[in-house]
Motif scaffolding. Structure first.
Motif, PDB file in Angstrom:
ATOM      1  N   TYR A 196       1.720  -7.684   2.901  1.00 43.62           N
ATOM      2  CA  TYR A 196       0.511  -6.987   2.425  1.00 43.62           C
ATOM      3  C   TYR A 196       0.447  -7.041   0.903  1.00 43.62           C
ATOM      4  CZ  TYR A 196       0.584  -4.933   7.120  1.00 43.62           C
ATOM      5  OH  TYR A 196       0.607  -4.740   8.479  1.00 43.62           O
ATOM      6  N   GLU A 197      -0.669  -7.521   0.363  1.00 40.94           N
ATOM      7  CA  GLU A 197      -0.842  -7.618  -1.098  1.00 40.94           C
ATOM      8  C   GLU A 197      -2.162  -6.951  -1.470  1.00 40.94           C
ATOM      9  OE1 GLU A 197       0.672  -8.588  -4.059  1.00 40.94           O
ATOM     10  OE2 GLU A 197      -1.264  -7.984  -4.878  1.00 40.94           O
ATOM     11  N   ARG A 198      -2.115  -6.132  -2.528  1.00 38.01           N
ATOM     12  CA  ARG A 198      -3.339  -5.406  -2.902  1.00 38.01           C
ATOM     13  C   ARG A 198      -4.396  -6.319  -3.534  1.00 38.01           C
ATOM     14  NH1 ARG A 198      -1.015  -2.015  -8.062  1.00 38.01           N
ATOM     15  NH2 ARG A 198      -0.499  -3.864  -9.251  1.00 38.01           N
ATOM     16  N   ASP A 199      -3.972  -7.399  -4.236  1.00 37.80           N
ATOM     17  CA  ASP A 199      -4.959  -8.320  -4.814  1.00 37.80           C
ATOM     18  C   ASP A 199      -5.747  -8.985  -3.691  1.00 37.80           C
ATOM     19  OD1 ASP A 199      -4.102  -7.743  -7.336  1.00 37.80           O
ATOM     20  OD2 ASP A 199      -2.864  -9.543  -7.552  1.00 37.80           O
TER      21      ASP A 199
ATOM     22  N   HIS B  59      -4.987  -5.557   0.667  1.00 32.73           N
ATOM     23  CA  HIS B  59      -4.439  -4.372   1.333  1.00 32.73           C
ATOM     24  C   HIS B  59      -3.563  -3.600   0.351  1.00 32.73           C
ATOM     25  CE1 HIS B  59      -5.834  -6.212   4.980  1.00 32.73           C
ATOM     26  NE2 HIS B  59      -5.291  -5.271   5.753  1.00 32.73           N
ATOM     27  N   GLN B  60      -4.058  -2.469  -0.106  1.00 31.28           N
ATOM     28  CA  GLN B  60      -3.258  -1.643  -1.017  1.00 31.28           C
ATOM     29  C   GLN B  60      -2.630  -0.497  -0.235  1.00 31.28           C
ATOM     30  OE1 GLN B  60      -4.791  -0.740  -4.799  1.00 31.28           O
ATOM     31  NE2 GLN B  60      -3.360   0.918  -5.151  1.00 31.28           N
TER      32      GLN B  60
ATOM     33  N   ASN C  33      -1.283   2.939   0.541  1.00 29.46           N
ATOM     34  CA  ASN C  33      -1.365   4.244  -0.128  1.00 29.46           C
ATOM     35  C   ASN C  33      -0.705   5.360   0.679  1.00 29.46           C
ATOM     36  OD1 ASN C  33      -3.257   4.680   1.807  1.00 29.46           O
ATOM     37  ND2 ASN C  33      -5.031   4.603   0.421  1.00 29.46           N
TER      38      ASN C  33
ATOM     39  N   PHE D 115      -3.483   1.812   4.537  1.00 26.83           N
ATOM     40  CA  PHE D 115      -3.949   0.936   3.458  1.00 26.83           C
ATOM     41  C   PHE D 115      -5.362   1.301   3.034  1.00 26.83           C
ATOM     42  CE2 PHE D 115      -0.832  -1.543   5.782  1.00 26.83           C
ATOM     43  CZ  PHE D 115      -0.045  -2.032   4.748  1.00 26.83           C
ATOM     44  N   ASP D 116      -5.622   1.009   1.763  1.00 30.34           N
ATOM     45  CA  ASP D 116      -6.989   1.042   1.274  1.00 30.34           C
ATOM     46  C   ASP D 116      -7.444  -0.422   1.187  1.00 30.34           C
ATOM     47  OD1 ASP D 116      -9.043   2.741  -0.716  1.00 30.34           O
ATOM     48  OD2 ASP D 116      -8.887   0.600  -1.113  1.00 30.34           O
TER      49      ASP D 116
ATOM     50  N   ASP E 289       6.851  -4.051  -4.376  1.00 33.80           N
ATOM     51  CA  ASP E 289       5.565  -3.873  -5.050  1.00 33.80           C
ATOM     52  C   ASP E 289       5.710  -3.537  -6.528  1.00 33.80           C
ATOM     53  OD1 ASP E 289       6.666  -1.539  -4.071  1.00 33.80           O
ATOM     54  OD2 ASP E 289       4.773  -0.580  -3.579  1.00 33.80           O
TER      55      ASP E 289
ATOM     56  N   SER F 183       4.446   1.695  -5.257  1.00 35.60           N
ATOM     57  CA  SER F 183       3.914   2.807  -4.466  1.00 35.60           C
ATOM     58  C   SER F 183       4.912   3.215  -3.391  1.00 35.60           C
ATOM     59  CB  SER F 183       2.625   2.405  -3.741  1.00 35.60           C
ATOM     60  OG  SER F 183       1.712   1.872  -4.617  1.00 35.60           O
TER      61      SER F 183
END
Ligand SMILES: Cc1cc2nc3c(=O)[nH]c(=O)nc-3n(C[C@H](O)[C@H](O)[C@H](O)COP(=O)(O)OP(=O)(O)OC[C@H]3O[C@@H](n4cnc5c(N)ncnc54)[C@H](O)[C@@H]3O)c2cc1C
Length: 474
Positions: A108-111, A205-206, A208, A221-222, A239, A244
């Motif tokens: 899962y990577e937030r970018d 996928h960030q 949280n 995820f956000d 991360d 987080s």
């Protein structure tokens, strides 16, 4: 015949890269004798069985991998499903190491995609050949081997020179023995390319939140403003320095970010506008640094067409944050103002587009201990999330790669074929030994990197000596 495009764990060493050679005859006899004495006189201390010798696996030359037409199918019975948070160097490396071993994972990577953010800086991979071959990468296409390091004062006086060109002119050194300079994004891409063909990467996928449930871990995820959940058996936070996972894991962070009293400003400059600046330092095989006991400039090849510079100096934290927030033009002006130094430094700074300049206050954290994880269940950290360090020894990415391989190998070793992973105590058998080794190995690098942040901005850097400054690579 199919051309092998992937890798699979070497069956002879089970992906570990090493084989047990057993005990030597002499060691066996010595132990046997000590045991007999102990049986006759049980009041004596019981002899400890000596550890078997390990040898590099001859079948895979120590990489733990063999070429294969495709990676093995994920084995959900033998292995837990990993949720890897963070698609930077460490997280992507862990995903690749899992892929090759049939360990199921989701990354899962937030970018939102690979190029969503400018992530422009170069890395030096030490003993690079060994570092990457465990991930199925034989050659880093864009990597550049440097053969000469030079240290100067601002007027260009040479304080020291070292490296292959000086010491090793008689031998044809191979990349096995060398450091390789590579753009961080090129290394990341080389790793991500190994994952093409899997559907296990979730961009945008960030993480949280997460909680442990009876059936495993529930992740939250956000995704661009929407909330989504997912399940996993084991969670790894890769991360980065502001992790987080770490913030959620430790109710009270034991070691908050620690400011290292300096700012680092980075730039990437194309060599083509510098053509008229024919200078021996721009041969793309030389790494050089110039320092005055306070400010320091470090320049190294970035890729075949660019050079990267890193300028640093002591600054109060509030001022460093404020300068960083003012943006690239302000950072460039600050470097120009401070580096009316020998050629080609001013020429390079002037030719660097502001868009390729960034600057940050430098932080690390005090060292975590394995005990900090005791009640963390099936959740762990690696890379900068576990042991952030200053960039002055060039060790952060190296350590993240070692962490990733160590964890995948530990999972392979402890989850036996034909047995369900549910019978393995993940924390006791896998995570605690992994964290103990990781924290022990990286501790010296964290400490040395913090020390380098002081030494490189002090008079010590001005000593005449043919060797690295700050006690390491740089
Ligand atoms: C200027 C500079 C020079 C350096 N030079 C070197 C060098 O020469 N050699 C070297 O070995 N190291 C070097 N380093 C250090 C190296 O870059 C880092 O140590 C390394 O990138 C750490 O890898 P990582 O995977 O732990 O974290 P990162 O590479 O930082 O990756 C973290 C990832 O997690 C993602 N993420 C964060 N939060 C979340 C979330 N909540 N949900 C989902 N995703 C998330 C981020 O978007 C990012 O992609 C340097 C660092 C700097 C700043």
């Amino acid at each position: 015949m199919n051309t092998p495009t992937s890798h699979t764990a070497c069956p002879d060493c089970h992906g570990l890269g090493k084989q047990n050679r057993g005990l030597s005859k002499r060691a066996k006899q010595r132990y046997q004798k000590a045991l007999e004495v102990y049986q006759r006189f049980p009041d004596n201390p019981k002899p400890v069985k000596p550890k078997a010798h390990l040898q590099v696996c001859p079948s895979c030359s120590g990489s733990g991998l063999l070429p294969a037409p495709q990676p093995p199918k994920p084995d959900t019975t033998r292995f837990p499903h990993l949720a890897i948070i963070g698609g930077g160097i460490g997280g992507t490396a862990l995903a690749v190491a899992c892929l090759h071993r049939g360990i199921p994972f989701t990354l899962y990577e937030r970018d939102t995609d690979f190029a969503a953010r400018a992530q422009g800086y170069g890395l030096t991979l030490q003993q690079a050949h060994t570092a990457v071959k465990g991930f199925g990468i034989d050659r880093l296409e864009q990597g550049i081997v440097s053969t000469r390091h030079i240290a100067h004062t601002p007027d260009g006086t040479v304080l020291g020179e070292w490296g292959m060109r000086k010491w090793d002119t008689q031998t044809n050194a191979t990349p096995k023995r060398t450091n390789i300079h590579i753009a961080r994004q090129n290394l990341r891409l080389a790793l991500l390319n190994q994952l093409s063909g899997t559907d296990a990467i979730r961009w945008g996928h960030q993480l949280n939140g997460f909680k442990q449930t009876e059936t495993g871990i529930e992740l939250q995820f956000d995704i661009q403003g929407n909330t989504s959940t997912a399940q996993a058996d084991l969670l790894v936070g890769a991360d980065g320095i502001r992790s987080s996972v770490r913030a959620l894991l430790f109710e009270q962070e034991p070691y908050p970010l620690r400011y290292l009293d300096c700012i680092v400003i980075l730039g990437i400059c194309a060599l083509s506008p510098l053509k008229n600046t024919a200078h021996e330092l721009l041969d793309q095989k030389t790494v050089f640094q110039t320092a005055n006991g306070n400010e320091r400039m470090y320049m190294m090849p970035y890729d075949p067409e660019h050079i990267m510079w890193q300028f640093s100096y002591p600054l109060a934290e509030a001022e460093a944050k404020s300068l960083s927030a003012q943006g690239a033009e302000a950072l460039k002006k600050e470097v120009q103002k401070r580096t009316d130094w020998h050629a080609p430094i001013p020429q390079i700074i002037n030719a660097t587009p502001a868009a390729l300049i960034s600057g940050y206050p430098v932080y690390d954290r005090a060292l975590l201990t394995p005990q900090a994880f005791t009640s963390c269940g099936p959740v762990s950290l690696l890379g900068d999330a576990a042991h952030p360090m200053s960039p002055f020894k060039g060790q952060g990415a190296n350590q993240a790669l070692l962490d990733a391989l160590a964890l995948a190998r530990r999972i392979t070793k402890m989850c036996k074929p034909d047995t369900s992973w549910k019978q393995t105590n993940l924390r006791k058998k896998i995570l605690t030994p992994f964290e103990t080794e990781m924290l022990d190995r990286s501790a010296t690098k964290v400490k040395a990197s913090a020390r380098a942040a002081r030494v490189l901005h002090s008079d010590q850097v001005l000593q005449e000596r043919d060797g690295p400054r700050g006690g390491g690579k740089q």
